[in-house]
Design a protein around this motif. Structure first.
Motif, mmCIF file in Angstrom:
data_model
loop_
_atom_site.group_PDB
_atom_site.id
_atom_site.type_symbol
_atom_site.label_atom_id
_atom_site.label_comp_id
_atom_site.label_asym_id
_atom_site.label_seq_id
_atom_site.Cartn_x
_atom_site.Cartn_y
_atom_site.Cartn_z
ATOM 1 N N PHE A 1 0.794 -1.229 0.000
ATOM 2 C CA PHE A 1 0.000 0.000 0.000
ATOM 3 C C PHE A 1 0.828 1.281 0.000
ATOM 4 C CE2 PHE A 1 -3.055 -3.104 1.713
ATOM 5 C CZ PHE A 1 -4.115 -2.880 0.836
ATOM 6 N N ASN A 2 2.147 1.190 -0.011
ATOM 7 C CA ASN A 2 2.971 2.402 0.026
ATOM 8 C C ASN A 2 3.895 2.482 -1.177
ATOM 9 O OD1 ASN A 2 2.472 3.882 2.671
ATOM 10 N ND2 ASN A 2 2.757 1.779 3.380
ATOM 11 N N GLN A 3 4.047 3.702 -1.711
ATOM 12 C CA GLN A 3 4.975 3.928 -2.806
ATOM 13 C C GLN A 3 6.382 4.175 -2.242
ATOM 14 O OE1 GLN A 3 4.027 4.204 -6.532
ATOM 15 N NE2 GLN A 3 2.809 2.691 -5.422
ATOM 16 N N TYR A 4 7.331 4.385 -3.151
ATOM 17 C CA TYR A 4 8.739 4.443 -2.770
ATOM 18 C C TYR A 4 9.039 5.517 -1.723
ATOM 19 C CZ TYR A 4 13.718 5.209 -2.854
ATOM 20 O OH TYR A 4 15.018 5.372 -2.458
ATOM 21 N N ALA A 5 8.438 6.691 -1.825
ATOM 22 C CA ALA A 5 8.783 7.802 -0.926
ATOM 23 C C ALA A 5 8.579 7.422 0.543
ATOM 24 C CB ALA A 5 7.969 9.040 -1.279
ATOM 25 N N VAL A 6 7.435 6.810 0.853
ATOM 26 C CA VAL A 6 7.165 6.389 2.231
ATOM 27 C C VAL A 6 8.106 5.252 2.626
ATOM 28 C CG1 VAL A 6 5.429 5.419 3.791
ATOM 29 C CG2 VAL A 6 4.759 7.107 2.064
ATOM 30 N N PHE A 7 8.289 4.307 1.724
ATOM 31 C CA PHE A 7 9.202 3.187 1.962
ATOM 32 C C PHE A 7 10.602 3.682 2.329
ATOM 33 C CE2 PHE A 7 12.444 0.596 -0.336
ATOM 34 C CZ PHE A 7 12.431 -0.534 0.483
ATOM 35 N N GLU A 8 11.104 4.657 1.584
ATOM 36 C CA GLU A 8 12.442 5.192 1.851
ATOM 37 C C GLU A 8 12.535 5.830 3.231
ATOM 38 O OE1 GLU A 8 14.446 9.116 0.509
ATOM 39 O OE2 GLU A 8 14.681 7.732 -1.177
ATOM 40 N N LYS A 9 11.519 6.581 3.620
ATOM 41 C CA LYS A 9 11.534 7.238 4.932
ATOM 42 C C LYS A 9 11.571 6.209 6.064
ATOM 43 C CE LYS A 9 9.239 11.618 3.773
ATOM 44 N NZ LYS A 9 9.331 11.502 2.305
ATOM 45 N N VAL A 10 10.773 5.154 5.939
ATOM 46 C CA VAL A 10 10.760 4.114 6.974
ATOM 47 C C VAL A 10 12.096 3.400 7.028
ATOM 48 C CG1 VAL A 10 9.705 1.915 7.647
ATOM 49 C CG2 VAL A 10 8.261 3.810 6.888
ATOM 50 N N MET A 11 12.682 3.111 5.872
ATOM 51 C CA MET A 11 13.990 2.451 5.842
ATOM 52 C C MET A 11 15.065 3.338 6.482
ATOM 53 S SD MET A 11 13.834 -0.612 4.507
ATOM 54 C CE MET A 11 15.324 -1.094 3.645
#
Length: 434
Positions: free
Chosen positions: A149-159
């Motif tokens: 449910f998440n695109q790259y931008a959110v994924f990057e922030k969590v990582m």
């Protein structure tokens, strides 16, 4: 930092000069966080426990090798506008066959490994809660839902948050064990103690080195970097990420040297070794430090899980798209952030996410079949030599614009990496339970 042409978020080249901005850094952090998992922590700890600070130089060389490999992947994507899998296909049909078998078998076994690894520290933190299998399933499902449910931008922030937690915790523990600064610097002098060769090669080649290094180019495109105007930013991003990883590895080596080597304490092999270390830290520094370490252990494991769920699913989606295009005779558009955004919503991407999550859950109850272990081990051992040597091939040919082909330094580093990974490959295959 050198001036470049103005760069927009879409990666286009403008007319006014500006400096490369640190705010763009991200894909390198993602690939570094994904590549450093619990198994790497244990391997580094064991090297420190057996040989103290003597192999510090190997950790530094390993950092340089990873910088060279990731830079080559990113340079290929930006210089050619083609994905890495597209490049592999130009080398012959054997690359397609290898990748197809590898990505299916590897994903099946890795899924169970990643879920178990993420569950271990949670069980240790909450011993009265659900058991390991339950937590493993929960972490797998959380990873699936998050990436779905998440695109790259959110994924990057969590990582970025996860690698920040991991980094702070490990460096804090390294400081708590009071490192011997003199011995640390002495360890930068290349020395091979008796019986240390395999540990040395593992430190250089193993930490942060997986299929996710090949995913770096896809994350570069997901960030919106799609042409050579982003080349300098990509290189800064890559170096920052792997210098961070290098500090992280050195910190783990210090913990192994000070906490385990001096006391002649042996860790259990595999992820369970980190639970052993948590108990040692509790005895030495109290429950607070032990629990903090377990939080860092979880951050390392779960960042690898969602990194693979996202990055390798992107590679699989690209693989399927190009196979379908070749069969229908349709040309494939150049790599871009928009294209990656569509791939993250595609059926192949989500199908591979499901493959990583649900079939591997069966391995949580069953012993891994002998043949599966052998196949997984052989294919996995061959991937890093495959990556290094195919990059050498691609980046020294007319497939790459002349301006962006390898120089002597890149060729030297990739050639060294290829030879190193071949030796490690042979050793890994020999160690399999034939």
């Amino acid at each position: 930092m050198a001036d470049t042409s103005e760069i927009t978020e879409a990666g286009e080249q403008g007319s006014r000069p500006r400096k490369s901005s640190w705010r763009y850094i991200g894909p390198g952090i993602v690939v570094a966080a994904t590549g450093v998992g619990a198994g790497d922590l244990v391997a580094t700890l064991i090297a420190g426990s057996k040989f103290g600070y003597t192999l510090m130089w190997a950790a530094v060389i390993g950092c340089l090798v990873k910088i060279s490999l990731a830079e080559a992947v990113g340079r290929w994507h930006l210089a050619t506008g083609r994905t890495l899998f597209d490049g592999w296909r130009t080398l012959g049909g054997w690359t397609t066959g290898y990748f197809a078998v590898y990505v299916v078998l590897w994903g099946f076994v890795y899924g169970a490994t990643a879920m178990s690894s993420s569950a271990l520290p949670i069980v240790a933190l909450f011993p009265d809660g659900p058991g390991l299998k339950t937590w493993a399933i929960i972490t797998g499902l959380v990873g699936l839902v998050f990436v779905w449910f998440n695109q790259y931008a959110v994924f990057e922030k969590v990582m970025t948050v996860l690698i920040g937690v991991m980094f702070v915790v490990v460096v804090y523990v390294a400081i708590r064990v009071s490192p011997d600064v003199g011995a640390s610097f002495a360890g930068l002098l290349p020395v091979l103690p008796d019986g240390s060769l395999i540990y040395t090669l593992g430190l250089i080649g193993g930490v942060g080195g997986t299929i996710t290094m090949a995913a770096y180019g896809y994350w570069v495109n997901a960030k919106g970097w799609s042409n050579t105007s982003w080349m300098k930013v990509m290189r800064i991003d890559n170096r920052v990420a792997y210098v961070t990883t290098g500090i992280f590895v050195v910190a783990m080596l210090i913990v192994g040297a000070e906490l385990l080597h001096s006391s002649q304490i042996a860790l259990t092999k595999g992820d369970q070794g980190l639970i052993d270390l948590g108990r040692i830290l509790e005895d030495r520094f109290g429950a607070g430090t032990a629990k903090l370490f377990l939080v860092g252990f979880f951050a390392a494991s779960f960042s690898s899980l969602i990194g693979v769920w996202h990055g390798v699913s992107l590679m699989f989606a690209d693989f399927v798209e190009r196979i379908q295009a070749a069969r229908s005779g349709v040309s494939v558009e150049k790599a871009s952030g928009e294209k990656v955004g569509r791939q993250q919503r595609s059926v192949p991407f989500r199908a591979y996410l499901l493959w990583l999550t649900f079939p591997p859950m069966t391995l949580l109850w069953l012993d891994e079949p002998f043949g599966l272990v052998i196949g997984y081990g052989v294919l996995g051992a061959f991937f890093m030599p495959f990556l290094a040597l195919t990059l050498l091939w691609l980046l020294n040919s007319d497939r790459t614009p002349r301006e962006w082909r390898n120089g002597w330094l890149s060729n030297g580093m990739l050639g060294t990496a290829g030879l190193l990974f071949i030796v490690l490959c042979v050793q890994q295959v020999r160690d399999l339970p034939w």
